[in-house]
Design a protein around this motif. Structure first.
Motif, PDB file in Angstrom:
ATOM      1  N   UNK A 169     -83.547 -32.939  19.870  1.00 37.43           N
ATOM      2  CA  UNK A 169     -83.606 -33.853  18.471  1.00 37.43           C
ATOM      3  C   UNK A 169     -82.492 -33.841  17.614  1.00 37.43           C
ATOM      4  N   UNK A 170     -81.528 -33.258  18.320  1.00 40.10           N
ATOM      5  CA  UNK A 170     -80.250 -32.779  17.919  1.00 40.10           C
ATOM      6  C   UNK A 170     -80.088 -31.102  17.292  1.00 40.10           C
ATOM      7  N   UNK A 171     -81.541 -30.750  17.481  1.00 39.36           N
ATOM      8  CA  UNK A 171     -81.145 -28.945  16.823  1.00 39.36           C
ATOM      9  C   UNK A 171     -81.023 -28.172  18.311  1.00 39.36           C
ATOM     10  N   UNK A 172     -79.982 -27.414  18.556  1.00 42.23           N
ATOM     11  CA  UNK A 172     -79.622 -26.308  18.981  1.00 42.23           C
ATOM     12  C   UNK A 172     -81.386 -25.137  19.068  1.00 42.23           C
ATOM     13  N   UNK A 173     -81.350 -25.144  20.073  1.00 40.99           N
ATOM     14  CA  UNK A 173     -82.637 -24.673  20.608  1.00 40.99           C
ATOM     15  C   UNK A 173     -82.444 -22.960  21.957  1.00 40.99           C
ATOM     16  N   UNK A 174     -81.492 -22.957  22.509  1.00 41.20           N
ATOM     17  CA  UNK A 174     -81.560 -22.727  23.395  1.00 41.20           C
ATOM     18  C   UNK A 174     -79.687 -22.220  24.222  1.00 41.20           C
ATOM     19  N   UNK A 175     -79.588 -20.850  24.051  1.00 37.37           N
ATOM     20  CA  UNK A 175     -78.335 -20.951  24.810  1.00 37.37           C
ATOM     21  C   UNK A 175     -78.220 -20.066  26.129  1.00 37.37           C
ATOM     22  N   UNK A 227     -79.244 -15.829  12.040  1.00 40.55           N
ATOM     23  CA  UNK A 227     -78.469 -15.544  11.275  1.00 40.55           C
ATOM     24  C   UNK A 227     -78.619 -14.216  12.054  1.00 40.55           C
ATOM     25  N   UNK A 228     -76.486 -13.027  12.492  1.00 35.08           N
ATOM     26  CA  UNK A 228     -77.288 -12.775  12.820  1.00 35.08           C
ATOM     27  C   UNK A 228     -77.812 -11.242  12.976  1.00 35.08           C
ATOM     28  N   UNK A 229     -78.777 -11.165  14.425  1.00 31.61           N
ATOM     29  CA  UNK A 229     -79.489  -9.935  13.944  1.00 31.61           C
ATOM     30  C   UNK A 229     -81.223 -10.513  14.194  1.00 31.61           C
ATOM     31  N   UNK A 230     -80.784 -11.220  13.972  1.00 30.69           N
ATOM     32  CA  UNK A 230     -82.022 -13.343  13.775  1.00 30.69           C
ATOM     33  C   UNK A 230     -83.031 -12.491  15.275  1.00 30.69           C
ATOM     34  N   UNK A 231     -84.103 -12.895  14.738  1.00 33.81           N
ATOM     35  CA  UNK A 231     -84.824 -12.875  16.285  1.00 33.81           C
ATOM     36  C   UNK A 231     -85.133 -13.849  17.809  1.00 33.81           C
ATOM     37  N   UNK A 232     -84.693 -13.738  18.621  1.00 36.69           N
ATOM     38  CA  UNK A 232     -84.747 -14.963  19.545  1.00 36.69           C
ATOM     39  C   UNK A 232     -85.409 -14.360  20.655  1.00 36.69           C
ATOM     40  N   UNK A 233     -85.843 -14.990  21.510  1.00 35.94           N
ATOM     41  CA  UNK A 233     -86.827 -14.993  23.017  1.00 35.94           C
ATOM     42  C   UNK A 233     -86.290 -15.304  24.025  1.00 35.94           C
ATOM     43  N   UNK A 234     -85.880 -14.080  24.879  1.00 35.32           N
ATOM     44  CA  UNK A 234     -84.866 -14.349  26.112  1.00 35.32           C
ATOM     45  C   UNK A 234     -85.613 -14.726  27.067  1.00 35.32           C
ATOM     46  N   UNK A 284     -81.248 -18.946  44.282  1.00 36.88           N
ATOM     47  CA  UNK A 284     -80.242 -20.181  44.634  1.00 36.88           C
ATOM     48  C   UNK A 284     -79.752 -19.867  43.040  1.00 36.88           C
ATOM     49  N   UNK A 285     -80.549 -19.223  41.288  1.00 43.07           N
ATOM     50  CA  UNK A 285     -79.799 -19.001  40.524  1.00 43.07           C
ATOM     51  C   UNK A 285     -80.652 -18.745  39.705  1.00 43.07           C
ATOM     52  N   UNK A 286     -79.544 -17.791  38.841  1.00 39.41           N
ATOM     53  CA  UNK A 286     -79.787 -16.552  38.191  1.00 39.41           C
ATOM     54  C   UNK A 286     -79.518 -16.735  37.036  1.00 39.41           C
ATOM     55  N   UNK A 287     -80.474 -16.732  35.315  1.00 42.35           N
ATOM     56  CA  UNK A 287     -80.550 -17.645  34.413  1.00 42.35           C
ATOM     57  C   UNK A 287     -81.030 -15.942  33.418  1.00 42.35           C
ATOM     58  N   UNK A 288     -80.195 -16.759  32.097  1.00 41.05           N
ATOM     59  CA  UNK A 288     -80.760 -16.681  30.494  1.00 41.05           C
ATOM     60  C   UNK A 288     -80.609 -16.860  30.320  1.00 41.05           C
ATOM     61  N   UNK A 289     -81.400 -17.264  28.949  1.00 43.99           N
ATOM     62  CA  UNK A 289     -82.222 -18.406  28.431  1.00 43.99           C
ATOM     63  C   UNK A 289     -82.423 -17.554  26.747  1.00 43.99           C
ATOM     64  N   UNK A 290     -81.558 -17.747  25.859  1.00 41.17           N
ATOM     65  CA  UNK A 290     -81.583 -16.880  24.745  1.00 41.17           C
ATOM     66  C   UNK A 290     -82.629 -18.538  23.677  1.00 41.17           C
ATOM     67  N   UNK A 291     -83.589 -18.151  23.454  1.00 41.35           N
ATOM     68  CA  UNK A 291     -84.235 -19.559  22.447  1.00 41.35           C
ATOM     69  C   UNK A 291     -84.447 -19.076  21.383  1.00 41.35           C
ATOM     70  N   UNK A 292     -84.493 -19.706  20.082  1.00 37.39           N
ATOM     71  CA  UNK A 292     -84.794 -19.853  18.740  1.00 37.39           C
ATOM     72  C   UNK A 292     -86.613 -19.600  18.516  1.00 37.39           C
ATOM     73  N   UNK A 293     -86.838 -18.251  18.038  1.00 33.77           N
ATOM     74  CA  UNK A 293     -87.733 -17.639  17.923  1.00 33.77           C
ATOM     75  C   UNK A 293     -89.315 -18.657  16.495  1.00 33.77           C
ATOM     76  N   UNK A 294     -87.883 -18.989  16.348  1.00 31.20           N
ATOM     77  CA  UNK A 294     -88.875 -19.769  14.855  1.00 31.20           C
ATOM     78  C   UNK A 294     -88.863 -21.590  14.923  1.00 31.20           C
TER      79      UNK A 294
END
Length: 235
Positions: free
Chosen positions: A73-79, A137-144, A157-167
Motif C-alpha cells: 500500500x505504498x509503504x516500504x515494509x521489508x528489505x 532511523x539508523x539504529x531503529x528496531x527491525x525484525x529479521x 531452493x533458497x536462503x533469505x534474510x528479510x528485514x521488516x519494519x518493527x513498527x
C-alpha cells in the motif's frame, strides 16, 4: 491524519500488517490475498556467495543474490536478500521480479515449488542501507526473518534474510488445539536435555495427546510457553 467536518483533526495510527511466519508462501502472496497493493523494486541481482548459514543450507557458493524492497500500500515494509543456486535459475533477470512474486516465478518458469523450511526471527538495529530503504532511523528496531526453503523434491531452493519494519509488521504464529505435539530441537528451544525425562523410562512424552512416543517432542503447554516468550521478545 483524519479530518471530519465539525470535529478536531486526529492523527490516525499507522497501518499494521500481519504475516504468518510458519507458512512457506512469501510475503507477496500472503498480502495479495488480503487485498493489499504490493510493489517490489529490485536493488540488485548478481552472482554472489551466500552467508555461512546459507552456504551450509544450499551446499554451494555458486549462487545468485537478489536484493529487493517490498512495499505494501505504498509503504516500504521489508528489505529482502535472497540467494538461489545459479544452476537452478538460468537466465533469471531483474525485470522478471519487478512488482512480482519470486515464489510464483520459480513455480511458473522453473517448476520449482517452495514447500518447507525453518525460520528464525531476530531483533536487530537498522544500518544506514536498511534505514534509507525502509524510511526508518539508523539504529531503529527491525525484525529479521531468515532461513532456508526446500522445493517439492526436498532439495535446497533458497536462503533469505528479510528485514521488516518493527513498527508496521506483526509476525503471527498460528497455534491450534489440533496441534497435538511439536517436534523441537531441545538445545535450540532452550530446554535442558533432561527436561521431560519420562522419555528415559520409555514413557510417551506427549501423554494423552496422541503423539508418538520418544524423540524430541514437546506438549502443547510447553508450545504455549514458547509462544508467550516469543511474543514478549517481539513486543
Amino acid at each position: 491524519m483524519i479530518r471530519r467536518q465539525g470535529r478536531p483533526t486526529i492523527v490516525a495510527p499507522p497501518a499494521e500488517y500481519r504475516r504468518l511466519v510458519q507458512r512457506a508462501t512469501g510475503m507477496f502472496d500472503q498480502f495479495a490475498r488480503r487485498g493489499h497493493q504490493l510493489r517490489t523494486t529490485i536493488r540488485d541481482l548478481s552472482p554472489a556467495p551466500p552467508p555461512p548459514g546459507g552456504r551450509d543450507f544450499l551446499g554451494t557458493d555458486d549462487t545468485i543474490r537478489i536484493e529487493r524492497v517490498r512495499l505494501v500500500d505504498g509503504d516500504p515494509l521489508s528489505y529482502v536478500r535472497t540467494w538461489l543456486p545459479a544452476e537452478r535459475v538460468p537466465d533469471l533477470r531483474a525485470e522478471h521480479l519487478t512488482d512480482a512474486s519470486l515464489h510464483r516465478l520459480l513455480t511458473r518458469n522453473y517448476d520449482l515449488r517452495p514447500m518447507r523450511g525453518r525460520r528464525q526471527v531476530h531483533a536487530v538495529a537498522a544500518d544506514e542501507l536498511l534505514a534509507d530503504a525502509l524510511d526508518v532511523a539508523t539504529g531503529g528496531p527491525l525484525l529479521l526473518l531468515e532461513g532456508g526453503t526446500t522445493d517439492q523434491h526436498d532439495r535446497p531452493l533458497e536462503w533469505f534474510s528479510a528485514w521488516h519494519r518493527a513498527d508496521r509488521v506483526v509476525f503471527d504464529i498460528d497455534v491450534s488445539e489440533s496441534m497435538e505435539t511439536l517436534r523441537l530441537d531441545s538445545a535450540e528451544a532452550g530446554h535442558p536435555a533432561d527436561e521431560g525425562a519420562r522419555a528415559d523410562h520409555g514413557d510417551d512424552v506427549a501423554g494423552d495427546h496422541g503423539g508418538e512416543p520418544g524423540g524430541d517432542t514437546v506438549d502443547l503447554e510447553r508450545a504455549r510457553r514458547l509462544l508467550a516468550e516469543l511474543t514478549r521478545i517481539l513486543g
